[in-house]
Design a protein around this motif. Structure first.
Motif, mmCIF file in Angstrom:
data_model
loop_
_atom_site.group_PDB
_atom_site.id
_atom_site.type_symbol
_atom_site.label_atom_id
_atom_site.label_comp_id
_atom_site.label_asym_id
_atom_site.label_seq_id
_atom_site.Cartn_x
_atom_site.Cartn_y
_atom_site.Cartn_z
ATOM 1 N N ASP A 120 -41.282 37.680 -102.496
ATOM 2 C CA ASP A 120 -42.603 38.275 -102.294
ATOM 3 C C ASP A 120 -42.453 39.304 -101.173
ATOM 4 O O ASP A 120 -42.358 38.954 -100.005
ATOM 5 N N THR A 121 -42.389 40.578 -101.525
ATOM 6 C CA THR A 121 -42.084 41.641 -100.567
ATOM 7 C C THR A 121 -43.275 42.575 -100.435
ATOM 8 O O THR A 121 -43.768 43.110 -101.441
ATOM 9 N N ARG A 122 -43.726 42.779 -99.200
ATOM 10 C CA ARG A 122 -44.925 43.594 -98.961
ATOM 11 C C ARG A 122 -44.657 44.606 -97.846
ATOM 12 O O ARG A 122 -43.991 44.301 -96.864
ATOM 13 N N TYR A 123 -45.228 45.812 -98.030
ATOM 14 C CA TYR A 123 -45.028 46.893 -97.070
ATOM 15 C C TYR A 123 -46.377 47.490 -96.677
ATOM 16 O O TYR A 123 -47.117 47.993 -97.529
ATOM 17 N N GLN A 124 -46.689 47.444 -95.392
ATOM 18 C CA GLN A 124 -47.904 48.077 -94.880
ATOM 19 C C GLN A 124 -47.674 49.582 -94.812
ATOM 20 O O GLN A 124 -46.666 50.041 -94.272
ATOM 21 N N LEU A 125 -48.596 50.359 -95.360
ATOM 22 C CA LEU A 125 -48.440 51.812 -95.377
ATOM 23 C C LEU A 125 -48.953 52.429 -94.078
ATOM 24 O O LEU A 125 -49.779 51.846 -93.370
ATOM 25 N N ASP A 126 -48.462 53.614 -93.793
ATOM 26 C CA ASP A 126 -48.876 54.334 -92.590
ATOM 27 C C ASP A 126 -50.154 55.123 -92.866
ATOM 28 O O ASP A 126 -50.333 55.713 -93.942
ATOM 29 N N LEU B 255 -22.520 40.036 -109.409
ATOM 30 C CA LEU B 255 -23.540 41.076 -109.557
ATOM 31 C C LEU B 255 -24.937 40.474 -109.471
ATOM 32 O O LEU B 255 -25.145 39.297 -109.795
ATOM 33 N N THR B 256 -25.892 41.316 -109.052
ATOM 34 C CA THR B 256 -27.283 40.883 -108.968
ATOM 35 C C THR B 256 -28.165 41.899 -109.659
ATOM 36 O O THR B 256 -28.127 43.099 -109.346
ATOM 37 N N GLY B 257 -28.964 41.432 -110.603
ATOM 38 C CA GLY B 257 -29.954 42.283 -111.250
ATOM 39 C C GLY B 257 -31.272 42.188 -110.510
ATOM 40 O O GLY B 257 -31.767 41.090 -110.243
ATOM 41 N N THR B 258 -31.847 43.342 -110.166
ATOM 42 C CA THR B 258 -33.099 43.397 -109.413
ATOM 43 C C THR B 258 -34.209 43.937 -110.291
ATOM 44 O O THR B 258 -34.070 45.011 -110.891
ATOM 45 N N GLY B 259 -35.300 43.209 -110.371
ATOM 46 C CA GLY B 259 -36.461 43.648 -111.145
ATOM 47 C C GLY B 259 -37.713 43.634 -110.305
ATOM 48 O O GLY B 259 -37.908 42.742 -109.471
ATOM 49 N N LEU B 260 -38.581 44.624 -110.521
ATOM 50 C CA LEU B 260 -39.804 44.771 -109.735
ATOM 51 C C LEU B 260 -41.040 44.716 -110.618
ATOM 52 O O LEU B 260 -41.033 45.198 -111.747
ATOM 53 N N ALA B 261 -42.103 44.119 -110.067
ATOM 54 C CA ALA B 261 -43.466 44.315 -110.554
ATOM 55 C C ALA B 261 -44.288 44.707 -109.340
ATOM 56 O O ALA B 261 -44.055 44.204 -108.234
ATOM 57 N N PHE B 262 -45.245 45.589 -109.515
ATOM 58 C CA PHE B 262 -45.975 46.199 -108.398
ATOM 59 C C PHE B 262 -47.375 45.617 -108.279
ATOM 60 O O PHE B 262 -48.082 45.451 -109.281
ATOM 61 N N THR B 263 -47.775 45.301 -107.037
ATOM 62 C CA THR B 263 -49.156 44.912 -106.756
ATOM 63 C C THR B 263 -49.595 45.613 -105.464
ATOM 64 O O THR B 263 -48.809 46.315 -104.827
ATOM 65 N N LEU B 264 -50.845 45.364 -105.077
ATOM 66 C CA LEU B 264 -51.354 45.956 -103.841
ATOM 67 C C LEU B 264 -51.554 44.921 -102.749
ATOM 68 O O LEU B 264 -52.355 45.115 -101.835
ATOM 69 N N ILE C 178 -61.074 53.251 -105.444
ATOM 70 C CA ILE C 178 -61.273 51.816 -105.640
ATOM 71 C C ILE C 178 -60.463 51.000 -104.644
ATOM 72 O O ILE C 178 -60.937 49.995 -104.095
ATOM 73 N N HIS C 179 -59.235 51.416 -104.396
ATOM 74 C CA HIS C 179 -58.293 50.648 -103.570
ATOM 75 C C HIS C 179 -58.153 51.346 -102.211
ATOM 76 O O HIS C 179 -57.309 52.224 -102.040
ATOM 77 N N ARG C 180 -58.989 50.945 -101.250
ATOM 78 C CA ARG C 180 -59.115 51.689 -99.995
ATOM 79 C C ARG C 180 -58.035 51.342 -98.971
ATOM 80 O O ARG C 180 -57.728 52.149 -98.097
ATOM 81 N N ASP C 181 -57.487 50.122 -99.032
ATOM 82 C CA ASP C 181 -56.498 49.718 -98.021
ATOM 83 C C ASP C 181 -55.347 48.953 -98.670
ATOM 84 O O ASP C 181 -55.113 47.772 -98.394
ATOM 85 N N PRO C 182 -54.585 49.618 -99.546
ATOM 86 C CA PRO C 182 -53.511 48.929 -100.277
ATOM 87 C C PRO C 182 -52.352 48.529 -99.379
ATOM 88 O O PRO C 182 -52.052 49.196 -98.385
ATOM 89 N N VAL C 183 -51.715 47.423 -99.745
ATOM 90 C CA VAL C 183 -50.434 47.017 -99.156
ATOM 91 C C VAL C 183 -49.438 47.057 -100.311
ATOM 92 O O VAL C 183 -49.438 46.170 -101.172
ATOM 93 N N TYR C 184 -48.616 48.079 -100.358
ATOM 94 C CA TYR C 184 -47.688 48.223 -101.478
ATOM 95 C C TYR C 184 -46.725 47.037 -101.493
ATOM 96 O O TYR C 184 -46.013 46.793 -100.529
ATOM 97 N N SER C 185 -46.700 46.331 -102.620
ATOM 98 C CA SER C 185 -45.993 45.054 -102.687
ATOM 99 C C SER C 185 -45.241 44.916 -104.008
ATOM 100 O O SER C 185 -45.644 45.478 -105.029
ATOM 101 N N TYR C 186 -44.159 44.134 -103.951
ATOM 102 C CA TYR C 186 -43.366 43.866 -105.141
ATOM 103 C C TYR C 186 -43.149 42.373 -105.312
ATOM 104 O O TYR C 186 -42.830 41.664 -104.343
ATOM 105 N N ALA C 187 -43.323 41.904 -106.543
ATOM 106 C CA ALA C 187 -42.775 40.611 -106.942
ATOM 107 C C ALA C 187 -41.370 40.909 -107.451
ATOM 108 O O ALA C 187 -41.210 41.573 -108.479
#
Length: 408
Positions: free
Chosen positions: A9-15, A42-51, A23-32
């Motif tokens: 569960d990876t989340r990044y606060q934007l500047d 080897l490692t396969g990396t997959g992303l899904a995006f949320t706010l 609609i989305h006034r204060d997003p926190v760009y995040s990945y599952a």
């Protein structure tokens, strides 16, 4: 063989006010994030995006899907991935939570994208190259075409891909040239007018020939004023897109879009509720020749099919970290090719994965190389961040899908 699974569960606060829309006034760009570790290291990396909020729910669902891959060889998985995708997407109890949308489908996207990344790494090539080198039959074997039989059977999909192969060498020139990008960060919703003007000048100086402004204000005159700022600052030669992020109802959309005709928008994006296919059809007819773009919140191939059937959308913005991953992205791209509609992805992945997919779309499927959205805010967090020079995406060369994240 896939030995272990990790879900992060990876989340990044934007500047500042970056990422804000009507609609989305204060997003926190995040990945599952799904990590598939195989026995070769080897490692396969997959992303899904949320706010942000709810990202943990997507992670929990991704673990459910990913656990079913333990002990499998990635080549075996991908040889008939369409069957596996169908089985996972239709797991009887998880399907009730969708079907094929929301938390469970985002989770499937994360796992699917990890499979494609591991597949490309296993073969030692960037994902775009792997996909281009597949035969039409091999591509179709990775797809789930169920519920599309009225528009696209497996046999028709093979024929569609095969028909594009005669001109493939000419289209491969884009590998050296670079894929055009457009700047989507000049006009986030909470940016001041002065910031918008400053960003327009910067984007033009950096070589971008297209840019996008967020609209959907309570006061429509604010949208109109800011749209004129972009047009006057960027000049008439630059394509200007407007994005309402679903803010308007249909009567509002008709009224405001007709007022915005004065700046000659290249498209109006997500004007109203993304499930309301018929409203978009009505709107497209009412505001012609202004065109509509949509797909950021369209969750699956079936609804995309309906949009194409009604002729409501002139640009399809399917996002591989919103639909069921690379597999469903390719399926939608094939539908769009049949209808002659351009694919211009929304980039919840910040363009990392999609830079591979648009190359595939252009070279293998014969789609126009129009442009790809560029959002720079998370570049520093990727191991192999996208490279933009002169407004062009430079072709990625590292094996995989460019989705590996640096440790937090």
């Amino acid at each position: 063989m896939i030995k272990t699974i990790q879900i992060q569960d990876t989340r990044y606060q934007l500047d500042g006010n970056a990422g804000s829309d009507a609609i989305h006034r204060d997003p926190v760009y995040s990945y599952a994030v799904t990590l598939l570790h195989d026995d070769s290291g080897l490692t396969g990396t997959g992303l899904a995006f949320t706010l942000g909020k709810g990202n943990e729910l997507v992670c929990a669902a991704a673990k459910f899907y990913a656990d079913k891959l333990k002990g499998l060889d990635i080549e075996e998985v991908m040889s008939n991935f369409g069957v596996l995708f169908n089985k996972l997407a239709n797991e009887q109890q998880f399907r009730w939570l969708g079907p094929h949308k929301g938390v469970v489908h985002l989770a499937l996207a994360s796992v699917t994208n990890a499979c494609y990344d591991l597949w490309a790494k296993k073969r030692g090539v960037p994902l775009w190259k792997l996909l281009i080198e597949l035969s039409p039959e091999q591509i179709v074997n990775t797809l789930d075409l169920s519920y599309l039989e009225d528009e696209l059977t497996a046999e028709q999909a093979v024929e569609l891909i095969t028909a594009q192969q005669s001109d493939i060498i000419g289209r491969e020139q884009i590998i050296q040239q670079g894929y055009p990008g457009y700047d989507t960060s000049i006009g986030w919703f909470n940016y001041s007018d002065e910031k918008v003007r400053e960003n327009c000048l910067k984007a033009v100086a950096e070589g971008f020939t297209a840019m996008k402004l967020k609209v959907g204000s309570t006061d429509a005159q604010r949208d109109i004023r800011r749209a004129h700022i972009v047009r006057e600052t960027a000049g008439d030669a630059v394509k200007v897109m407007l994005d309402a992020n679903q803010q308007w109802n249909l009567p509002q959309a008709i009224s405001i879009c007709n007022e915005l005709k004065s700046i000659n928008p290249y498209w109006v994006e997500e004007p109203t509720h993304p499930d309301d296919v018929l409203a978009h059809k009505t709107l497209a007819e009412a505001i012609a020749p202004v065109k509509l773009a949509l797909g950021e919140h369209v969750p699956n191939r079936v609804i995309f099919k309906n949009y194409l059937q009604t002729g409501a959308a002139s640009f399809i913005q399917v996002d591989a970290v919103r639909v069921g991953g690379v597999s469903e992205f390719i399926t939608v791209s094939l539908l769009c090719k049949k209808y002659g509609i351009p694919v211009v992805p929304h980039v919840g992945d910040m363009g990392q994965l999609h830079q591979h997919l648009v190359l595939f779309n252009h070279i293998k499927l014969g789609h126009e190389a129009l442009f790809l959205e560029h959002i720079p805010h998370l570049q520093k967090h990727f191991v192999n961040p996208v490279v933009i020079e002169g407004g062009l995406y430079k072709t990625p060369q590292a094996p995989g899908s460019s989705c590996d994240l640096k440790p937090v």
